[in-house]
Write an enzyme that holds these catalytic residues in place. Structure first.
Site, PDB file in Angstrom:
ATOM      1  N   TYR A  53       0.810  -1.222   0.000  1.00 19.12           N
ATOM      2  CA  TYR A  53       0.000   0.000   0.000  1.00 19.12           C
ATOM      3  C   TYR A  53       0.843   1.272   0.000  1.00 19.12           C
ATOM      4  O   TYR A  53       0.333   2.350  -0.294  1.00 19.12           O
ATOM      5  CB  TYR A  53      -0.930   0.037   1.216  1.00 19.12           C
ATOM      6  CG  TYR A  53      -1.927  -1.077   1.300  1.00 19.12           C
ATOM      7  CD1 TYR A  53      -2.216  -1.891   0.199  1.00 19.12           C
ATOM      8  CD2 TYR A  53      -2.592  -1.340   2.486  1.00 19.12           C
ATOM      9  CE1 TYR A  53      -3.126  -2.930   0.295  1.00 19.12           C
ATOM     10  CE2 TYR A  53      -3.512  -2.379   2.585  1.00 19.12           C
ATOM     11  CZ  TYR A  53      -3.765  -3.171   1.483  1.00 19.12           C
ATOM     12  OH  TYR A  53      -4.672  -4.187   1.589  1.00 19.12           O
ATOM     13  N   HIS A 111       0.478 -11.638   1.718  1.00 21.56           N
ATOM     14  CA  HIS A 111      -0.545 -10.859   1.017  1.00 21.56           C
ATOM     15  C   HIS A 111      -1.287 -11.665  -0.051  1.00 21.56           C
ATOM     16  O   HIS A 111      -2.509 -11.608  -0.139  1.00 21.56           O
ATOM     17  CB  HIS A 111       0.085  -9.609   0.394  1.00 21.56           C
ATOM     18  CG  HIS A 111      -0.876  -8.492   0.195  1.00 21.56           C
ATOM     19  ND1 HIS A 111      -0.501  -7.173   0.191  1.00 21.56           N
ATOM     20  CD2 HIS A 111      -2.215  -8.483  -0.019  1.00 21.56           C
ATOM     21  CE1 HIS A 111      -1.560  -6.405  -0.004  1.00 21.56           C
ATOM     22  NE2 HIS A 111      -2.614  -7.179  -0.135  1.00 21.56           N
TER      23      HIS A 111
END
Length: 279
Positions: A53, A111
């Site tokens: 992110y 992830h």
């Protein structure tokens, strides 16, 4: 001043875990930092970020600026696809901690499985080590299918504590949720308010929201929380942050649940982690 009362579920080791957390993807820089800090001040105690992110520094700064004891805030981060592997995962995680300004994260996840690399298992072994060393309180994965979870356990004997998956009334993921429940894994929903599926505009959802005098977002989140599924809605608007976590007054009945069941588009519409990879 804390204004929210957020219910909790329980991780496999008995630790309480908030059922409503705060998603931070896309919240960057000074403005993002202030939005996250506002959420913490309002009462959110679970934050979700990731190396991918590009906002871990803003998340860490938000925790410090919030005025809330950092030990009370549970920060989740994730190992990026490019950091998978036995040593690379350790290096990537320690870099995440440096950016966050924390000695350890409350939860660290892989992830995406990224099967083309074949490194998920080695990454999982590193996460197990990090927990044993006290570098991470809890460990888990994100976007893993049941058979991908089973591969990790068959090799290590250690189940992930959390699996964060794409889930909403439009993507109800019933088989995955049942598998998680059977094996003591907490299901955490990303995209709990839908996305490209146009969930918020669906007649069935609006009908339930109108019946209870609440927003469609609140119905979607209540529906998940009723199943002991953790949700991580994101908003930079302080009022919406409060609304998203104010669910106590909503009691869904069987008629509501039957209507919401009609919204499920099926597993085929979810991102398939056997094919979709992120770096």
């Amino acid at each position: 001043m804390t204004t929210l009362s957020i219910p909790t579920t329980t991780l496999a080791d008995g630790s309480p875990f908030p059922l409503v957390g705060f998603g931070t993807a896309g919240l960057r820089g000074a403005d993002g930092c202030e939005s996250i800090a506002a959420a913490i001040r309002a009462g959110y105690r679970l934050l979700d970020t990731a190396a991918q992110y590009g906002n871990e520094a803003a998340v860490g700064e938000a925790v410090r600026r919030s005025g809330v004891d950092a030990d009370e805030v549970l920060v989740t981060t994730k190992i990026a696809g490019g950091d998978q592997g036995r040593e690379a995962a350790r290096t990537g995680y320690l870099e995440s901690l440096r950016r966050l300004g924390l000695e350890r994260a409350a939860l660290v996840l892989i992830h995406w499985p990224n099967p083309s690399r074949g490194l998920a298992l080695e990454t999982w072994r590193t996460l197990i080590d990090l927990k044993e060393e006290g570098r991470a309180l809890h460990i888990g994965v994100s976007n893993f299918r049941p058979e991908q979870l089973q591969e990790l356990v068959d090799a290590t004997g250690v189940w992930p504590e959390v699996n964060q998956i794409q889930l909403s009334p439009a993507l109800q993921r019933r088989e995955a949720v049942a598998f998680h429940r059977e094996h003591g894994i907490v299901t955490e929903a990303w995209g709990p308010l839908g996305g490209r599926d146009g969930l918020g505009a669906q007649f069935a959802l609006r009908k339930v929201a109108d019946k209870h005098g609440v927003t469609t977002s609140q119905v979607s989140l209540r529906w998940a929380v009723d199943q002991d599924i953790v949700v991580i809605p994101k908003s930079s608007d302080p009022q919406r942050q409060l609304t998203n976590a104010t669910l106590d007054q909503i009691t869904l009945d069987d008629e509501d649940r039957e209507l919401l069941a009609t919204l499920d588009l099926g597993e085929k519409e979810a991102w398939d982690s056997r094919e979709h990879e992120e770096w």
